[in-house]
Design a protein around this motif. Structure first.
Motif, PDB file in Angstrom:
ATOM      1  N   GLY A  79      -6.752  -9.302  -0.631  1.00 12.68           N
ATOM      2  CA  GLY A  79      -5.889  -8.199  -0.731  1.00 12.68           C
ATOM      3  C   GLY A  79      -5.244  -7.765   0.487  1.00 12.68           C
ATOM      4  N   ARG A  83      -1.297  -8.463   1.982  1.00 13.97           N
ATOM      5  CA  ARG A  83      -0.556  -7.386   2.420  1.00 13.97           C
ATOM      6  C   ARG A  83       0.070  -7.665   4.083  1.00 13.97           C
ATOM      7  NH1 ARG A  83      -4.252  -4.512  -0.363  1.00 13.97           N
ATOM      8  NH2 ARG A  83      -5.413  -4.001   1.382  1.00 13.97           N
ATOM      9  N   LYS A  86       2.697 -10.244   3.609  1.00 13.89           N
ATOM     10  CA  LYS A  86       3.902  -9.627   3.328  1.00 13.89           C
ATOM     11  C   LYS A  86       4.742  -8.857   4.389  1.00 13.89           C
ATOM     12  CE  LYS A  86       5.511  -6.798  -0.234  1.00 13.89           C
ATOM     13  NZ  LYS A  86       5.333  -5.790  -1.306  1.00 13.89           N
ATOM     14  N   ASN A  87       3.742  -8.070   5.303  1.00 15.42           N
ATOM     15  CA  ASN A  87       4.583  -7.244   6.130  1.00 15.42           C
ATOM     16  C   ASN A  87       4.749  -7.709   7.639  1.00 15.42           C
ATOM     17  OD1 ASN A  87       4.684  -5.176   4.428  1.00 15.42           O
ATOM     18  ND2 ASN A  87       2.734  -4.854   4.450  1.00 15.42           N
TER      19      ASN A  87
END
Length: 147
Positions: A79, A83, A86-87
Motif C-alpha cells: 500500500g 501510494r 501514484k504521487n
C-alpha cells in the motif's frame, strides 16, 4: 522529479545495528547520480530516522511492528509503495531480498514500474540454521517461486 524506491527487507535499524548502514548509504547516494530522489522504505518499523544524509534520500517507516501484524506487513508495504508510485515519477523499484522482492514485483505488475530484486542469501540454508517453521518455509518457498 525522477524517483527510485528501495524496499528494504528489514527495518533500517537492523542495518544500523549490524553495521551495514555505510554500504547502504553509498548505494543510495550513487542512485542520486541517476534519480532526483531516493525513497527508502523501512518495513515493519515505526521509528522516525534523523540521519545526516543528503536530503534527497527520504526514509519512510511503514509501521506493522508488532508480532500480531507481522504477516500482514507486506500488505502495508505494498500500500505504501503504491501510494508513492501514484504521487511521484517513480522509474524503478529496488528490492533488497526475496520477501521485499515479492512486494516489489507485485507493485511492478500493478503499475508497470520496473522492479529489480537481489537476493543475498540462500533461503534454505538460513531456514535450516534458524529452525524455520513449516508454515513459514512453505510460504517463503511459494513467494520465492512466484517472485
Amino acid at each position: 522529479m525522477k524517483s527510485a524506491i528501495v524496499l528494504l527487507n528489514y527495518p533500517l535499524q537492523n542495518q544500523i545495528d549490524v553495521g551495514h548502514i555505510d554500504l547502504l548509504k553509498i548505494q543510495f547516494e550513487n542512485m542520486l547520480d541517476i534519480f532526483d530522489e531516493v525513497h527508502v522504505i523501512s518495513p515493519r518499523d515505526t521509528r522516525e530516522y534523523t540521519l545526516d544524509w543528503d536530503k534527497r534520500i527520504k526514509i519512510h517507516s511503514t509501521g506493522c511492528a508488532s508480532k500480531l501484524t507481522y504477516y500482514l506487513s507486506p500488505l502495508a508495504d505494498l500500500g505504501f509503495l503504491l501510494r508513492l508510485i501514484k504521487n511521484r515519477d517513480v522509474k524503478v523499484i529496488r528490492a533488497m531480498a526475496l520477501s521485499s522482492g515479492f512486494v516489489a514485483v507485485l507493485a511492478s505488475k500493478l503499475t508497470g514500474v520496473p522492479a529489480i530484486v537481489s537476493v543475498h542469501a540462500d533461503r534454505k540454508l538460513v531456514a535450516e540454521k534458524e529452525g524455520e517453521s513449516k508454515f513459514k518455509h512453505f510460504l517463503l518457498g511459494a513467494v520465492e517461486r512466484w517472485t
